[in-house]
Design a protein around this motif. Structure first.
Motif, PDB file in Angstrom:
ATOM      1  N   ILE A 186       0.864  -1.179   0.000  1.00 10.21           N
ATOM      2  CA  ILE A 186       0.000   0.000   0.000  1.00 10.21           C
ATOM      3  C   ILE A 186       0.904   1.234   0.000  1.00 10.21           C
ATOM      4  O   ILE A 186       1.508   1.570   1.015  1.00 10.21           O
ATOM      5  N   ASP A 187       1.011   1.881  -1.134  1.00  5.84           N
ATOM      6  CA  ASP A 187       1.953   2.990  -1.255  1.00  5.84           C
ATOM      7  C   ASP A 187       1.327   4.332  -0.877  1.00  5.84           C
ATOM      8  O   ASP A 187       0.122   4.425  -0.603  1.00  5.84           O
ATOM      9  N   ALA A 188       2.151   5.353  -0.862  1.00  3.23           N
ATOM     10  CA  ALA A 188       1.694   6.691  -0.472  1.00  3.23           C
ATOM     11  C   ALA A 188       0.609   7.202  -1.415  1.00  3.23           C
ATOM     12  O   ALA A 188      -0.312   7.912  -0.980  1.00  3.23           O
ATOM     13  N   GLU A 189       0.697   6.862  -2.675  1.00  2.00           N
ATOM     14  CA  GLU A 189      -0.319   7.318  -3.629  1.00  2.00           C
ATOM     15  C   GLU A 189      -1.693   6.773  -3.260  1.00  2.00           C
ATOM     16  O   GLU A 189      -2.693   7.506  -3.296  1.00  2.00           O
ATOM     17  N   ALA A 190      -1.760   5.483  -2.894  1.00  2.00           N
ATOM     18  CA  ALA A 190      -3.036   4.884  -2.498  1.00  2.00           C
ATOM     19  C   ALA A 190      -3.554   5.548  -1.222  1.00  2.00           C
ATOM     20  O   ALA A 190      -4.761   5.826  -1.094  1.00  2.00           O
ATOM     21  N   ARG A 191      -2.659   5.808  -0.283  1.00  4.09           N
ATOM     22  CA  ARG A 191      -3.075   6.472   0.955  1.00  4.09           C
ATOM     23  C   ARG A 191      -3.610   7.872   0.667  1.00  4.09           C
ATOM     24  O   ARG A 191      -4.616   8.302   1.260  1.00  4.09           O
ATOM     25  N   ASP A 192      -2.965   8.571  -0.230  1.00  9.11           N
ATOM     26  CA  ASP A 192      -3.427   9.914  -0.591  1.00  9.11           C
ATOM     27  C   ASP A 192      -4.805   9.867  -1.254  1.00  9.11           C
ATOM     28  O   ASP A 192      -5.656  10.734  -1.009  1.00  9.11           O
ATOM     29  N   GLU A 193      -5.038   8.862  -2.080  1.00 14.53           N
ATOM     30  CA  GLU A 193      -6.350   8.713  -2.725  1.00 14.53           C
ATOM     31  C   GLU A 193      -7.440   8.503  -1.680  1.00 14.53           C
ATOM     32  O   GLU A 193      -8.546   9.054  -1.792  1.00 14.53           O
ATOM     33  N   LEU A 194      -7.136   7.708  -0.660  1.00 16.82           N
ATOM     34  CA  LEU A 194      -8.112   7.470   0.405  1.00 16.82           C
ATOM     35  C   LEU A 194      -8.385   8.754   1.184  1.00 16.82           C
ATOM     36  O   LEU A 194      -9.544   9.072   1.496  1.00 16.82           O
ATOM     37  N   GLU A 195      -7.329   9.489   1.492  1.00 17.21           N
ATOM     38  CA  GLU A 195      -7.498  10.764   2.196  1.00 17.21           C
ATOM     39  C   GLU A 195      -8.388  11.711   1.396  1.00 17.21           C
ATOM     40  O   GLU A 195      -9.300  12.347   1.956  1.00 17.21           O
ATOM     41  N   GLU A 196      -8.148  11.797   0.114  1.00 18.99           N
ATOM     42  CA  GLU A 196      -8.935  12.691  -0.738  1.00 18.99           C
ATOM     43  C   GLU A 196     -10.394  12.265  -0.794  1.00 18.99           C
ATOM     44  O   GLU A 196     -11.304  13.109  -0.702  1.00 18.99           O
ATOM     45  N   ALA A 197     -10.653  10.961  -0.922  1.00 24.78           N
ATOM     46  CA  ALA A 197     -12.027  10.474  -1.017  1.00 24.78           C
ATOM     47  C   ALA A 197     -12.785  10.705   0.283  1.00 24.78           C
ATOM     48  O   ALA A 197     -13.952  11.126   0.270  1.00 24.78           O
ATOM     49  N   LEU A 198     -12.143  10.421   1.407  1.00 29.72           N
ATOM     50  CA  LEU A 198     -12.807  10.600   2.693  1.00 29.72           C
ATOM     51  C   LEU A 198     -13.060  12.076   2.985  1.00 29.72           C
ATOM     52  O   LEU A 198     -14.137  12.458   3.471  1.00 29.72           O
ATOM     53  N   THR A 199     -12.098  12.917   2.658  1.00 27.66           N
ATOM     54  CA  THR A 199     -12.256  14.357   2.879  1.00 27.66           C
ATOM     55  C   THR A 199     -13.343  14.933   1.976  1.00 27.66           C
ATOM     56  O   THR A 199     -14.183  15.727   2.414  1.00 27.66           O
ATOM     57  N   ALA A 200     -13.341  14.530   0.712  1.00 22.59           N
ATOM     58  CA  ALA A 200     -14.313  15.051  -0.249  1.00 22.59           C
ATOM     59  C   ALA A 200     -15.744  14.712   0.139  1.00 22.59           C
ATOM     60  O   ALA A 200     -16.678  15.458  -0.192  1.00 22.59           O
ATOM     61  N   ASN A 201     -15.909  13.602   0.871  1.00 22.23           N
ATOM     62  CA  ASN A 201     -17.255  13.174   1.262  1.00 22.23           C
ATOM     63  C   ASN A 201     -17.586  13.512   2.721  1.00 22.23           C
ATOM     64  O   ASN A 201     -18.586  13.028   3.261  1.00 22.23           O
ATOM     65  N   ASP A 202     -16.762  14.367   3.330  1.00 21.41           N
ATOM     66  CA  ASP A 202     -17.002  14.852   4.696  1.00 21.41           C
ATOM     67  C   ASP A 202     -17.203  13.719   5.696  1.00 21.41           C
ATOM     68  O   ASP A 202     -18.062  13.788   6.579  1.00 21.41           O
ATOM     69  N   ILE A 203     -16.410  12.670   5.550  1.00 23.03           N
ATOM     70  CA  ILE A 203     -16.510  11.518   6.445  1.00 23.03           C
ATOM     71  C   ILE A 203     -15.509  11.693   7.590  1.00 23.03           C
ATOM     72  O   ILE A 203     -14.310  11.902   7.332  1.00 23.03           O
ATOM     73  N   PRO A 204     -15.968  11.628   8.825  1.00 19.07           N
ATOM     74  CA  PRO A 204     -15.030  11.729   9.952  1.00 19.07           C
ATOM     75  C   PRO A 204     -13.997  10.605   9.862  1.00 19.07           C
ATOM     76  O   PRO A 204     -14.359   9.429   9.821  1.00 19.07           O
ATOM     77  N   HIS A 205     -12.728  10.955   9.825  1.00 19.34           N
ATOM     78  CA  HIS A 205     -11.728   9.928   9.597  1.00 19.34           C
ATOM     79  C   HIS A 205     -10.368  10.354  10.139  1.00 19.34           C
ATOM     80  O   HIS A 205     -10.121  11.525  10.407  1.00 19.34           O
ATOM     81  N   GLU A 206      -9.521   9.351  10.281  1.00 19.90           N
ATOM     82  CA  GLU A 206      -8.118   9.577  10.602  1.00 19.90           C
ATOM     83  C   GLU A 206      -7.308   8.502   9.892  1.00 19.90           C
ATOM     84  O   GLU A 206      -7.671   7.325   9.924  1.00 19.90           O
ATOM     85  N   ILE A 207      -6.257   8.918   9.252  1.00 26.74           N
ATOM     86  CA  ILE A 207      -5.322   7.984   8.619  1.00 26.74           C
ATOM     87  C   ILE A 207      -4.001   8.088   9.361  1.00 26.74           C
ATOM     88  O   ILE A 207      -3.374   9.147   9.401  1.00 26.74           O
ATOM     89  N   VAL A 208      -3.596   6.987   9.980  1.00 24.17           N
ATOM     90  CA  VAL A 208      -2.376   6.945  10.776  1.00 24.17           C
ATOM     91  C   VAL A 208      -1.312   6.190   9.981  1.00 24.17           C
ATOM     92  O   VAL A 208      -1.531   5.040   9.579  1.00 24.17           O
ATOM     93  N   VAL A 209      -0.190   6.824   9.750  1.00 27.65           N
ATOM     94  CA  VAL A 209       0.917   6.191   9.028  1.00 27.65           C
ATOM     95  C   VAL A 209       2.125   6.123   9.956  1.00 27.65           C
ATOM     96  O   VAL A 209       2.630   7.153  10.409  1.00 27.65           O
ATOM     97  N   TYR A 210       2.556   4.905  10.246  1.00 30.40           N
ATOM     98  CA  TYR A 210       3.778   4.705  11.022  1.00 30.40           C
ATOM     99  C   TYR A 210       4.914   4.490  10.014  1.00 30.40           C
ATOM    100  O   TYR A 210       4.993   3.428   9.375  1.00 30.40           O
ATOM    101  N   GLU A 211       5.744   5.472   9.857  1.00 28.83           N
ATOM    102  CA  GLU A 211       6.726   5.462   8.776  1.00 28.83           C
ATOM    103  C   GLU A 211       7.679   4.264   8.844  1.00 28.83           C
ATOM    104  O   GLU A 211       8.137   3.770   7.814  1.00 28.83           O
TER     105      GLU A 211
END
Length: 243
Positions: A186-211
């Motif tokens: 699961i690369d950074a691009e996929a994570r960014d796509e999820l962030e964009e989709a959740l934000t665009a739909n006003d869904i309460p969310h948190e994405i935690v990335v442990y580097e």
């Protein structure tokens, strides 16, 4: 976090024309508790999946782990390694969206019967994908998914005919996603796509990335286990469930 004493056992749930086994863990002390469906990895009902279910129950929840492979390989418990992984991927590719929703719905009915105060789901890897999809279709109050793969592509039947991310507008609860920065699946691009989709739909969310975390970092007993990061994740799960 203070763990509570728990009890465990098995139940058989009717799902259409089939019977699905599910492992249940719940606080020993009677009380009002949230309900949590647990989505297992491709290794099926492995000991680590049952331990995760018990960990969730020890937070103060009624946790139920359905056998998502019950139609093809009831109570499959696959060994880690190449052979187990290949068999697990083979079983994963037999899962369809309607059947998975029937399975999760049967678990939600069981939780309602146990008077759960809320309905939630926590999934791991492939089970994380199941959790995310279930959140788009079912009335889950909160959903957590550890390193869910295939959400942004169509590489498995569960992510077809369109990528599961496209169902994001259907999420009605909150969602918490965990990823490892060293996870090659699961690369950074996929994570960014999820962030964009959740934000665009006003869904309460948190994405935690442990580097510094690899895929599967949360399970003890594996080379890729990261204890400190796992404990941070469990604290976040407790917060999500309000425990």
């Amino acid at each position: 976090m203070t763990a509570v004493a728990i009890e465990t056992g098995w139940v058989d749930l009717k799902v259409g024309d089939t019977v699905m086994s599910a492992y249940v863990a719940h606080p020993a002390e009677p009380g009002a508790y949230p309900g949590v469906v647990v989505g297992h990895e491709i290794y099926g009902l492995h000991a680590t999946a049952k331990q995760a279910t018990e960990r969730i129950a020890a937070l103060g929840a009624i946790a139920i782990l359905p056998d998502l492979f019950h139609r093809q390989a009831p109570r499959a418990d696959l060994e880690f390694g190449g052979e187990g992984r290949e068999r697990g991927l083979e079983l994963l590719r037999t899962l369809s969206r309607p059947e998975v929703l029937w399975d999760i719905s049967a678990c939600l009915d069981e939780l309602r019967g146990r008077e759960a105060t809320s309905l939630n789901m926590v999934g791991f890897s492939a089970g994380g994908h199941v959790a995310y999809y279930a959140a788009t279709q079912l009335p889950l109050a909160a959903t957590a998914a550890f390193y869910p793969g295939w959400l942004t592509n169509t590489d498995i039947p569960l992510s077809t005919p369109e990528p599961t991310i496209e169902a994001t507008p259907g999420i009605t609860g909150s969602i918490l996603l965990f990823f490892g920065g060293l996870d090659p699946l699961i690369d950074a691009e996929a994570r960014d796509e999820l962030e964009e989709a959740l934000t665009a739909n006003d869904i309460p969310h948190e994405i935690v990335v442990y580097e510094d975390a690899p895929h599967g970092y949360v399970y003890p007993g594996r080379d890729w286990y990261r204890a400190e990061l796992a404990e941070d994740s469990w604290t976040r799960i407790a917060d999500l469930l309000g425990r």
